[in-house]
Design a protein around this motif. Structure first.
Motif, short mmCIF file in Angstrom:
data_model
loop_
_atom_site.label_atom_id
_atom_site.label_comp_id
_atom_site.label_asym_id
_atom_site.label_seq_id
_atom_site.Cartn_x
_atom_site.Cartn_y
_atom_site.Cartn_z
N ALA A 132 13.08 7.36 -0.31
CA ALA A 132 12.73 8.63 0.34
C ALA A 132 12.30 9.68 -0.67
O ALA A 132 11.89 10.79 -0.27
N ASN A 133 12.35 9.36 -1.94
CA ASN A 133 11.93 10.30 -2.98
C ASN A 133 10.45 10.67 -2.79
O ASN A 133 9.61 9.80 -2.52
N PRO A 134 10.09 11.95 -2.92
CA PRO A 134 8.69 12.37 -2.72
C PRO A 134 7.69 11.65 -3.62
O PRO A 134 6.57 11.34 -3.19
N LYS A 135 8.07 11.36 -4.84
CA LYS A 135 7.16 10.65 -5.75
C LYS A 135 6.90 9.23 -5.24
O LYS A 135 5.78 8.71 -5.32
N VAL A 136 7.95 8.61 -4.72
CA VAL A 136 7.81 7.26 -4.18
C VAL A 136 6.93 7.28 -2.94
O VAL A 136 6.04 6.43 -2.77
N LYS A 137 7.14 8.25 -2.08
CA LYS A 137 6.31 8.35 -0.87
C LYS A 137 4.84 8.55 -1.23
O LYS A 137 3.95 7.99 -0.59
N ARG A 138 4.59 9.36 -2.26
CA ARG A 138 3.20 9.58 -2.68
C ARG A 138 2.58 8.29 -3.20
O ARG A 138 1.41 7.98 -2.90
N LEU A 139 3.32 7.51 -3.98
CA LEU A 139 2.79 6.25 -4.50
C LEU A 139 2.43 5.30 -3.35
O LEU A 139 1.38 4.64 -3.39
N VAL A 140 3.27 5.24 -2.35
CA VAL A 140 2.99 4.38 -1.20
C VAL A 140 1.73 4.85 -0.48
O VAL A 140 0.89 4.05 -0.06
N THR A 141 1.58 6.16 -0.35
CA THR A 141 0.38 6.72 0.29
C THR A 141 -0.87 6.38 -0.52
O THR A 141 -1.90 5.99 0.05
N LEU A 142 -0.79 6.50 -1.84
CA LEU A 142 -1.93 6.17 -2.69
C LEU A 142 -2.27 4.69 -2.58
O LEU A 142 -3.45 4.31 -2.64
N ARG A 143 -1.26 3.87 -2.43
CA ARG A 143 -1.51 2.42 -2.31
C ARG A 143 -2.20 2.08 -0.99
O ARG A 143 -3.10 1.24 -0.95
N LYS A 144 -1.81 2.76 0.07
CA LYS A 144 -2.28 2.39 1.39
C LYS A 144 -3.56 3.11 1.83
O LYS A 144 -4.32 2.56 2.63
N LYS A 145 -3.79 4.32 1.34
CA LYS A 145 -4.83 5.15 1.93
C LYS A 145 -5.95 5.50 0.95
O LYS A 145 -5.71 6.16 -0.07
N ARG A 146 -7.13 5.09 1.29
CA ARG A 146 -8.30 5.40 0.46
C ARG A 146 -8.52 6.91 0.36
O ARG A 146 -8.86 7.41 -0.73
N ARG A 147 -8.34 7.62 1.46
CA ARG A 147 -8.58 9.06 1.44
C ARG A 147 -7.69 9.76 0.42
O ARG A 147 -8.14 10.65 -0.30
#
Length: 275
Positions: free
Chosen positions: A6-21
């Motif tokens: 649930a850490n914000p940095k972890v959430k951001r990494l997952v978003t970068l992995r999944k989303k081109r935008r």
């Protein structure tokens, strides 16, 4: 150490992995694995994430590379690293990388400082990230000077594409274009010959001369080149097939063409030296 998904940095990494935008907005991509970490230029390394196990084993390497780039390693528990990873068996190291400095279309269409003539790939509607990554990788090995991608191609910075490049993404100039036909018109103005890989090609690929400025046009995995793109090429070429095989995978076909061009250029250069 980060131990929560649930850490914000972890959430951001997952978003970068999944989303081109998200990747496009930050102008970054994720480069995972030891090889990608070893080869990343210091100026491209923005952030470094390592698993607890990896850091315990490779602390000196991680600290040295991170220090050279002016960043510090962020340690994730093994569980959290597995959560952000794009692979089934993570190696424990993940880079957030800035993209290669932009290169202009005009520069790619002209000889470089040493006089090397352009050897280009034009990719139209490729959809498989593995194919794209393989073309980037083999293009570097064959001496390709640049790759143009139509806007409808798969994302160059998809994690699977990045992994398939095996580090060549750090070095191969790639440029998206909005209008492939317009690009081909500009190539004609620069006297770059264009060769469409096409099942209806009348000339075998090894019957043509690729020692001058040239570009190979490669199409979609299932449908090949769009007709309106193929018709703008100077020449349609084919790779002769035996047996009942009709065509090759686009990455393999690209490899055959790129290395034939490289072979011709080596022979030309050798002859020039000997004479």
């Amino acid at each position: 150490m980060i131990t929560s998904t649930a850490n914000p940095k972890v959430k951001r990494l997952v978003t970068l992995r999944k989303k081109r935008r998200a990747r496009d907005e930050e102008q970054v991509f994720l480069a995972e694995g030891l090889r990608m970490f070893r080869e990343i230029p210091g100026e491209m390394l923005r952030e470094l994430y390592v698993s607890e196990t990896f850091y315990g084993r490779e602390r000196e390497l991680a600290d040295r590379k991170a220090g050279q780039a002016g960043v510090r390693p962020e340690i994730l528990s093994d569980h959290v690293f597995g959560y952000v990873s794009d692979t089934k068996t993570p190696q424990g190291v993940l880079c957030v990388a800035g993209r290669m400095p932009g290169v202009s279309r005009e520069k790619l269409l002209r000889p470089d400082e040493s006089g090397k003539m352009p050897l280009l790939m034009v990719l139209d509607n490729l959809q498989d990230p593995g194919n794209l990554g393989t073309i980037v990788r083999t293009g570097e090995g064959a001496g390709v000077t640049g790759i143009f991608l139509g806007r409808d191609c798969v994302d160059l910075y998809n994690p699977k594409t990045i992994r398939s490049t095996m580090g060549s993404i750090y070095r191969m100039p790639c440029l998206y274009v909005d209008d492939v036909p317009e690009l081909l018109g500009q190539m004609k103005q620069e006297k770059i010959r264009t060769f469409a890989a096409h099942l209806e090609g009348k000339r075998a690929y090894d019957e043509e001369d690729y020692t001058g400025g040239c570009a190979f046009l490669m199409g979609n995995e299932g449908n090949g080149l769009r007709r309106e793109v193929a018709e703008l090429a100077d020449t349609w070429i084919r790779i002769p097939m035996e047996g009942e095989v009709e065509s090759l995978n686009v990455a393999i076909a690209s490899t055959v063409l790129m290395f034939e061009a490289g072979r011709q250029r080596r022979i030309r250069d050798k002859s020039s030296i000997e004479s």
